[in-house]
Every structure is written in structure tokens, then in C-alpha cells.
Design a protein around this motif. Structure first.
Motif, PDB file in Angstrom:
ATOM      1  N   ASP A 121       0.734  -1.125  -0.049  1.00  0.00           N
ATOM      2  CA  ASP A 121      -0.046  -0.060   0.079  1.00  0.00           C
ATOM      3  C   ASP A 121       0.971   1.232  -0.187  1.00  0.00           C
ATOM      4  OD1 ASP A 121      -2.687  -1.421   0.302  1.00  0.00           O
ATOM      5  OD2 ASP A 121      -1.958  -1.977   2.002  1.00  0.00           O
ATOM      6  N   CYS A 122       1.832   1.198  -0.748  1.00  0.00           N
ATOM      7  CA  CYS A 122       2.746   2.609  -0.854  1.00  0.00           C
ATOM      8  C   CYS A 122       2.551   3.239  -2.209  1.00  0.00           C
ATOM      9  CB  CYS A 122       4.375   2.111  -0.744  1.00  0.00           C
ATOM     10  SG  CYS A 122       4.593   1.540   0.793  1.00  0.00           S
ATOM     11  N   GLU A 123       2.837   4.400  -2.244  1.00  0.00           N
ATOM     12  CA  GLU A 123       2.953   5.252  -3.287  1.00  0.00           C
ATOM     13  C   GLU A 123       4.333   5.678  -3.706  1.00  0.00           C
ATOM     14  OE1 GLU A 123      -0.836   7.722  -4.718  1.00  0.00           O
ATOM     15  OE2 GLU A 123      -0.032   8.399  -2.638  1.00  0.00           O
ATOM     16  N   PHE A 124       4.759   5.778  -4.834  1.00  0.00           N
ATOM     17  CA  PHE A 124       6.013   6.369  -5.591  1.00  0.00           C
ATOM     18  C   PHE A 124       5.653   7.437  -6.776  1.00  0.00           C
ATOM     19  CE2 PHE A 124       7.168   2.256  -4.117  1.00  0.00           C
ATOM     20  CZ  PHE A 124       8.563   2.297  -3.474  1.00  0.00           C
ATOM     21  N   ILE A 125       5.674   8.767  -5.942  1.00  0.00           N
ATOM     22  CA  ILE A 125       5.380   9.805  -7.117  1.00  0.00           C
ATOM     23  C   ILE A 125       6.579  10.553  -7.491  1.00  0.00           C
ATOM     24  CG2 ILE A 125       3.814  11.918  -7.087  1.00  0.00           C
ATOM     25  CD1 ILE A 125       2.329  10.652  -4.522  1.00  0.00           C
ATOM     26  N   GLY A 126       6.790  10.660  -8.735  1.00  0.00           N
ATOM     27  CA  GLY A 126       7.825  11.653  -8.981  1.00  0.00           C
ATOM     28  C   GLY A 126       9.284  10.887  -8.981  1.00  0.00           C
ATOM     29  N   CYS A 127       9.514   9.576  -8.737  1.00  0.00           N
ATOM     30  CA  CYS A 127      10.509   8.987  -8.475  1.00  0.00           C
ATOM     31  C   CYS A 127      11.393   8.603  -9.442  1.00  0.00           C
ATOM     32  CB  CYS A 127      10.368   7.863  -7.393  1.00  0.00           C
ATOM     33  SG  CYS A 127       9.644   8.345  -5.667  1.00  0.00           S
ATOM     34  N   ASN A 128      12.807   8.517  -9.385  1.00  0.00           N
ATOM     35  CA  ASN A 128      13.508   7.909 -10.329  1.00  0.00           C
ATOM     36  C   ASN A 128      13.864   6.288  -9.950  1.00  0.00           C
ATOM     37  OD1 ASN A 128      15.367   6.709 -12.445  1.00  0.00           O
ATOM     38  ND2 ASN A 128      16.726   8.451 -12.312  1.00  0.00           N
ATOM     39  N   LEU A 129      13.312   5.536 -10.466  1.00  0.00           N
ATOM     40  CA  LEU A 129      13.560   3.821  -9.983  1.00  0.00           C
ATOM     41  C   LEU A 129      14.234   3.217 -11.398  1.00  0.00           C
ATOM     42  CD1 LEU A 129      10.094   4.004  -8.815  1.00  0.00           C
ATOM     43  CD2 LEU A 129      11.910   2.853  -7.388  1.00  0.00           C
ATOM     44  N   SER A 130      14.840   3.882 -11.993  1.00  0.00           N
ATOM     45  CA  SER A 130      15.564   3.310 -13.357  1.00  0.00           C
ATOM     46  C   SER A 130      16.585   2.281 -12.851  1.00  0.00           C
ATOM     47  CB  SER A 130      16.244   4.371 -14.328  1.00  0.00           C
ATOM     48  OG  SER A 130      15.099   5.024 -14.840  1.00  0.00           O
ATOM     49  N   MET A 131      16.681   1.102 -13.376  1.00  0.00           N
ATOM     50  CA  MET A 131      17.761   0.019 -13.325  1.00  0.00           C
ATOM     51  C   MET A 131      17.899  -0.283 -11.709  1.00  0.00           C
ATOM     52  SD  MET A 131      18.427  -0.163 -16.450  1.00  0.00           S
ATOM     53  CE  MET A 131      19.836  -1.337 -16.307  1.00  0.00           C
ATOM     54  N   VAL A 132      16.725  -0.183 -11.161  1.00  0.00           N
ATOM     55  CA  VAL A 132      16.730  -0.779  -9.617  1.00  0.00           C
ATOM     56  C   VAL A 132      16.823  -2.389  -9.885  1.00  0.00           C
ATOM     57  CG1 VAL A 132      15.421  -1.057  -7.532  1.00  0.00           C
ATOM     58  CG2 VAL A 132      15.772   1.293  -8.557  1.00  0.00           C
ATOM     59  N   LYS A 133      17.414  -2.808  -8.906  1.00  0.00           N
ATOM     60  CA  LYS A 133      17.428  -4.476  -8.740  1.00  0.00           C
ATOM     61  C   LYS A 133      16.215  -4.712  -7.906  1.00  0.00           C
ATOM     62  CE  LYS A 133      21.072  -7.679  -8.503  1.00  0.00           C
ATOM     63  NZ  LYS A 133      22.560  -7.915  -7.723  1.00  0.00           N
ATOM     64  N   LEU A 134      15.387  -5.742  -8.500  1.00  0.00           N
ATOM     65  CA  LEU A 134      14.175  -6.230  -7.586  1.00  0.00           C
ATOM     66  C   LEU A 134      14.012  -7.521  -7.307  1.00  0.00           C
ATOM     67  CD1 LEU A 134      11.819  -4.276  -9.944  1.00  0.00           C
ATOM     68  CD2 LEU A 134      12.547  -3.471  -7.816  1.00  0.00           C
ATOM     69  N   VAL A 135      15.161  -8.255  -6.992  1.00  0.00           N
ATOM     70  CA  VAL A 135      15.179  -9.666  -6.732  1.00  0.00           C
ATOM     71  C   VAL A 135      14.126  -9.795  -5.596  1.00  0.00           C
ATOM     72  CG1 VAL A 135      16.558 -11.720  -6.396  1.00  0.00           C
ATOM     73  CG2 VAL A 135      17.341  -9.956  -8.273  1.00  0.00           C
ATOM     74  N   SER A 136      13.147 -10.803  -5.783  1.00  0.00           N
ATOM     75  CA  SER A 136      12.323 -11.231  -4.612  1.00  0.00           C
ATOM     76  C   SER A 136      11.748  -9.806  -4.022  1.00  0.00           C
ATOM     77  CB  SER A 136      12.926 -11.742  -3.710  1.00  0.00           C
ATOM     78  OG  SER A 136      13.395 -13.239  -4.104  1.00  0.00           O
ATOM     79  N   THR A 137      11.687  -8.537  -4.620  1.00  0.00           N
ATOM     80  CA  THR A 137      10.890  -7.362  -4.035  1.00  0.00           C
ATOM     81  C   THR A 137       9.492  -7.641  -4.012  1.00  0.00           C
ATOM     82  OG1 THR A 137      12.672  -6.120  -4.946  1.00  0.00           O
ATOM     83  CG2 THR A 137      10.816  -4.975  -4.431  1.00  0.00           C
ATOM     84  N   ALA A 138       8.808  -7.493  -3.116  1.00  0.00           N
ATOM     85  CA  ALA A 138       7.393  -7.428  -3.245  1.00  0.00           C
ATOM     86  C   ALA A 138       6.623  -6.246  -3.295  1.00  0.00           C
ATOM     87  CB  ALA A 138       6.840  -8.278  -1.792  1.00  0.00           C
ATOM     88  N   PHE A 139       5.739  -6.190  -4.164  1.00  0.00           N
ATOM     89  CA  PHE A 139       4.882  -4.900  -4.568  1.00  0.00           C
ATOM     90  C   PHE A 139       3.415  -5.202  -4.319  1.00  0.00           C
ATOM     91  CE2 PHE A 139       8.762  -3.753  -7.250  1.00  0.00           C
ATOM     92  CZ  PHE A 139       8.847  -2.361  -6.494  1.00  0.00           C
TER      93      PHE A 139
END
Length: 193
Positions: free
Chosen positions: A48-66
Motif C-alpha cells: 500500500d505504498c506510493e511512489f510519486i515523481g521518483c526515479n527507479l531506473s535500473m533498480v534491482k528487484l530480486v524477490s521484491t514484493a509490490f
């Protein structure tokens, strides 16, 4: 490694490339104008999070839960969503640039993509059934064995989807973009007639 639990926090104008975000679970948090570029968010949980106007380019997402995460007006180049924790994965995108991101073999039914650039995104073998693509640009996006049943692409442009290689039952398309379904037949469509 000890996991942190953070609830109902606002993070604003933070450059997480210099001060990394503490590893853990984030619930009902807002990230506003934060820079995560090339960060490692592997194993993080965002609920239940919000990312607004963020730069998430090339982020590593191994086993990340959204889970129930909203991305708004964020730059998200080259993300590999196929590396994420699939359990309960759900998110929406509004005004985002997801160019060159990968959703290969993910199940993201009922996802909302609004006013987003999906240029050269890999949707191969992805389950996008019942998803809505409102005013999105699919230039160079890959659809191969993709489930688009009951998906709505009526206001989107520049897609090339082979009906014989994808599941399209009850999907919605606009007449003005019909060429995106017929491109492989190398036929000419008169837009005036």
C-alpha cells in the motif's frame, strides 16, 4: 540481516543512491521525488505504498514484493519485474516511463497502466487479462504468448500484436489502431474509407 518495519512514513526529496533505504518492509508509505536509480531493493516489501515523481531506473528487484503499490509520474527504465516476488504482486502506473522494462512470465491481471510510455517493454508470456491500458505508447513492445483476454487497449497506440500468437478473447481495441493487429499480413488499410 535485521529487517526494518516502517509504517505511514513520508520520504521526500531523498537521494537513496547516496543514503540507501533500510532493508525491510514498508507499509502505507509515500516516496515523493526520491532517486533510487541503480539501487538494490532486492528482498524489500512494499505494501500500500506510493511512489510519486521518483526515479527507479535500473533498480534491482530480486524477490521484491509490490502489493497494492501505485507508481505516479515516475521514471522506471529497465526494471525486471519478472525478478519480483510474485505472491500478491499488484500495482498501477500513472504517467510513468517504463521503457525497456521486463514483465516476462509475470501474472499481473487487472493492472492499470495510464498515460504511460511502454516503449520496448517485454510482455512475453505475461498474464495481462482484464488490464486497462489508458493512453499508453507501446512502440517496440513485445507481445508473445501474452494473455490479453478482456484487456482494454482502445486508447493506446503503436502496438504490434499477432492475434495468432497471443490470447485476445474479448480484448478491446480501437478501429484507428487496428493495423497493430494486422501488421504481419503486410496489407494496406485505407484510413479514409
Amino acid at each position: 540481516m535485521k529487517n526494518t518495519y516502517v509504517s505511514e512514513e513520508n520520504f521526500e526529496n531523498i537521494d537513496f543512491t547516496k543514503n540507501s533505504l533500510e532493508h525491510g518492509e514498508y507499509e502505507n508509505c509515500t516516496f515523493l521525488n526520491c532517486n533510487f536509480e541503480y539501487s538494490d531493493l532486492s528482498g524489500f516489501n512494499f505494501n500500500d505504498c506510493e511512489f510519486i515523481g521518483c526515479n527507479l531506473s535500473m533498480v534491482k528487484l530480486v524477490s521484491t514484493a509490490f502489493r497494492d503499490v501505485n507508481f505516479k509520474e515516475s521514471k522506471m527504465f529497465g526494471l525486471q519485474f519478472n525478478d519480483c516476488n510474485e505472491f500478491g504482486m499488484s500495482f498501477s502506473f500513472d504517467g510513468c516511463s517504463l521503457n525497456n522494462s521486463i514483465f516476462y512470465q509475470t501474472s499481473i491481471k487487472k493492472t492499470l497502466f495510464k498515460d504511460s510510455k511502454l516503449i520496448e517493454v517485454d510482455f512475453a508470456e505475461c498474464d495481462l487479462s482484464n488490464s486497462v491500458f489508458n493512453n499508453c505508447d507501446f512502440s517496440g513492445a513485445v507481445f508473445d504468448k501474452t494473455n490479453l483476454e478482456k484487456a482494454d487497449l482502445r486508447t493506446s497506440v503503436n502496438y504490434s500484436i499477432d492475434p495468432s500468437q497471443n490470447r485476445l478473447k474479448k480484448a478491446k481495441f480501437s478501429l484507428s489502431q487496428i493495423y497493430g493487429l494486422l501488421y504481419k499480413f503486410d496489407i494496406e488499410i485505407d484510413k479514409n474509407g
